[in-house]
Design an enzyme around this catalytic site. Structure first.
Site, PDB file in Angstrom:
ATOM      1  N   GLY A  35       0.828  -1.209   0.000  1.00 40.99           N
ATOM      2  CA  GLY A  35       0.000   0.000   0.000  1.00 40.99           C
ATOM      3  C   GLY A  35       0.856   1.249   0.000  1.00 40.99           C
ATOM      4  O   GLY A  35       2.091   1.170  -0.002  1.00 40.99           O
ATOM      5  N   THR A  37       1.247   3.596   2.362  1.00 42.85           N
ATOM      6  CA  THR A  37       2.010   3.804   3.601  1.00 42.85           C
ATOM      7  C   THR A  37       3.177   2.823   3.650  1.00 42.85           C
ATOM      8  O   THR A  37       4.301   3.189   4.033  1.00 42.85           O
ATOM      9  CB  THR A  37       1.103   3.638   4.837  1.00 42.85           C
ATOM     10  OG1 THR A  37      -0.142   4.303   4.603  1.00 42.85           O
ATOM     11  CG2 THR A  37       1.759   4.220   6.079  1.00 42.85           C
ATOM     12  N   GLY A  92       0.301  -1.280   6.606  1.00 41.54           N
ATOM     13  CA  GLY A  92      -0.746  -0.289   6.837  1.00 41.54           C
ATOM     14  C   GLY A  92      -2.080  -0.959   7.113  1.00 41.54           C
ATOM     15  O   GLY A  92      -2.165  -2.183   7.252  1.00 41.54           O
ATOM     16  N   ASP A  94      -6.659  -0.145   6.494  1.00 40.93           N
ATOM     17  CA  ASP A  94      -7.715   0.757   6.018  1.00 40.93           C
ATOM     18  C   ASP A  94      -8.540   1.277   7.188  1.00 40.93           C
ATOM     19  O   ASP A  94      -9.019   2.409   7.148  1.00 40.93           O
ATOM     20  CB  ASP A  94      -8.592   0.010   5.010  1.00 40.93           C
ATOM     21  CG  ASP A  94      -7.775  -0.428   3.805  1.00 40.93           C
ATOM     22  OD1 ASP A  94      -7.191   0.449   3.148  1.00 40.93           O
ATOM     23  OD2 ASP A  94      -7.672  -1.641   3.560  1.00 40.93           O
ATOM     24  N   LYS A 104      -8.191  -4.626   6.250  1.00 43.78           N
ATOM     25  CA  LYS A 104      -7.116  -4.463   5.291  1.00 43.78           C
ATOM     26  C   LYS A 104      -7.578  -4.987   3.926  1.00 43.78           C
ATOM     27  O   LYS A 104      -8.597  -5.651   3.837  1.00 43.78           O
ATOM     28  CB  LYS A 104      -5.865  -5.226   5.746  1.00 43.78           C
ATOM     29  CG  LYS A 104      -5.234  -4.592   6.988  1.00 43.78           C
ATOM     30  CD  LYS A 104      -3.935  -5.247   7.410  1.00 43.78           C
ATOM     31  CE  LYS A 104      -2.982  -5.510   6.310  1.00 43.78           C
ATOM     32  NZ  LYS A 104      -2.649  -4.347   5.447  1.00 43.78           N
ATOM     33  N   GLY A 105      -6.803  -4.655   2.911  1.00 43.47           N
ATOM     34  CA  GLY A 105      -7.122  -5.183   1.589  1.00 43.47           C
ATOM     35  C   GLY A 105      -7.610  -4.143   0.611  1.00 43.47           C
ATOM     36  O   GLY A 105      -8.015  -4.484  -0.506  1.00 43.47           O
ATOM     37  N   GLY A 106      -7.538  -2.868   1.014  1.00 43.76           N
ATOM     38  CA  GLY A 106      -7.885  -1.806   0.078  1.00 43.76           C
ATOM     39  C   GLY A 106      -7.044  -1.906  -1.197  1.00 43.76           C
ATOM     40  O   GLY A 106      -7.515  -1.597  -2.293  1.00 43.76           O
ATOM     41  N   GLU A 113      -0.936 -10.692   2.737  1.00 46.35           N
ATOM     42  CA  GLU A 113      -0.636  -9.935   3.958  1.00 46.35           C
ATOM     43  C   GLU A 113      -0.953 -10.783   5.186  1.00 46.35           C
ATOM     44  O   GLU A 113      -0.187 -10.817   6.158  1.00 46.35           O
ATOM     45  CB  GLU A 113      -1.457  -8.641   3.989  1.00 46.35           C
ATOM     46  CG  GLU A 113      -1.008  -7.636   2.938  1.00 46.35           C
ATOM     47  CD  GLU A 113      -1.915  -6.433   2.801  1.00 46.35           C
ATOM     48  OE1 GLU A 113      -1.455  -5.409   2.297  1.00 46.35           O
ATOM     49  OE2 GLU A 113      -3.098  -6.508   3.181  1.00 46.35           O
TER      50      GLU A 113
HETATM   51  C1  5RP Z   1      -3.355  -3.421   0.959  1.00 43.24           C
HETATM   52  C2  5RP Z   1      -3.643  -3.007   2.354  1.00 43.24           C
HETATM   53  C3  5RP Z   1      -3.126  -1.704   2.799  1.00 43.24           C
HETATM   54  O1  5RP Z   1      -2.354  -1.876   3.941  1.00 43.24           O
HETATM   55  C4  5RP Z   1      -4.271  -0.798   3.120  1.00 43.24           C
HETATM   56  O2  5RP Z   1      -5.129  -0.752   2.003  1.00 43.24           O
HETATM   57  C5  5RP Z   1      -3.800   0.603   3.473  1.00 43.24           C
HETATM   58  O3  5RP Z   1      -3.233   1.185   2.360  1.00 43.24           O
HETATM   59  P1  5RP Z   1      -2.702   2.659   2.342  1.00 43.24           P
HETATM   60  O4  5RP Z   1      -1.483   2.704   3.196  1.00 43.24           O
HETATM   61  O5  5RP Z   1      -2.424   2.939   0.883  1.00 43.24           O
HETATM   62  O6  5RP Z   1      -3.809   3.551   2.872  1.00 43.24           O
HETATM   63  O7  5RP Z   1      -4.257  -3.705   3.122  1.00 43.24           O
HETATM   64  O8  5RP Z   1      -3.968  -4.635   0.641  1.00 43.24           O
END
Ligand code: 5RP
Length: 229
Positions: A35, A37, A92, A94, A104-106, A113
């Site tokens: 992600g 972050t 990171g 969500d 998580k998983g955005g 993960e």
């Molecule tokens: C990816 C994730 C990321 O950790 C979550 O989506 C946060 O992403 P970002 O740091 O871009 O806000 O789970 O599958």
């Protein structure tokens, strides 16, 4: 002047790098999330790459970014087969609640993960303050699904009260699809994580409640705060 979200991500990434520098034994393996972050973290941790015995990546994108910095990426099966430990996993989220359960998983990398996090001793979550919530569910809950089971799983998911929607044009690193459940209000994250994972055709869902974060580094306007489970 208030900080931008990218400034907050940079600050928390630097804090996570400092945490790794202090707590990861020299030559040990680091688990790395996915992600925006996590990307800030990868760029920050490159400064101390000589301390690492290698990294395990939670996605192809993370693998590429780590390798771009000259950080060796190890295969998780090799790490486990050789009896090596992974003291720290940094990723990171969500959403994260007070019990350190997360959505998580955005970015669609939830399954890898969860696998890497399951091997790590300590899960360090890196977030900006917008991710901290009282009750999770405003962020749509991602569910990775075997493609041929998509319609059947969507039907089964509807009973949890939200609206499952296919993430259009997206295929995971594992060749699967994502259903995002909109409109949930998650009262019992552990129970919901467990129940959704019982549906045939579901690979896993984006609730990280059974194995939540151990440490939260939260970037706020006043600096990075540390929370422990
Ligand atoms: C990816 C994730 C990321 O950790 C979550 O989506 C946060 O992403 P970002 O740091 O871009 O806000 O789970 O599958």
């Amino acid at each position: 002047m208030s900080k931008t979200q990218d400034q907050l991500k940079q600050e928390v990434a630097n804090a996570a790098r400092d945490y790794v520098a202090e707590h990861l034994p020299a030559g040990a393996i680091l688990g790395v999330g996915t992600g925006s972050t996590a990307n800030f973290f990868i760029d920050a941790v490159a400064a101390i790459k000589d301390r690492l015995g290698g990294a395990v990546a939670s996605s192809e994108a993370t693998k590429k970014r780590l390798e771009g910095h000259g950080i060796q990426v190890l295969d998780l099966n090799d790490v486990v087969a050789r009896g090596l430990s992974m003291p720290i996993y940094v990723d990171g989220a969500d959403e994260i609640d007070a019990s350190m359960a997360m959505i998580k998983g955005g970015g669609g990398a939830l399954t890898r993960e969860k696998i890497v996090a399951a091997v790590a001793d300590t899960f360090v979550c890196v977030c900006d303050a917008s991710k901290r919530v009282e009750r999770m569910g405003k962020f749509p809950l991602p569910v990775e699904v075997i493609p041929m089971a998509q319609a059947q799983v969507a039907k089964a998911l509807a009973k949890f009260g939200g609206t499952p929607t296919l993430r259009a044009g997206f295929v995971t690193d594992n060749g699967n699809v994502i259903l995002d459940i909109h409109g949930l209000s998650i009262v019992d994250p552990v129970a919901l994580e467990t129940e959704i994972n019982q549906i045939t055709g579901v690979v896993t869902n984006g609730l990280f409640a059974r194995r939540g974060a151990d440490i939260l580094l939260l970037a706020t306007a006043d600096g990075v705060q540390t929370f422990r489970r």
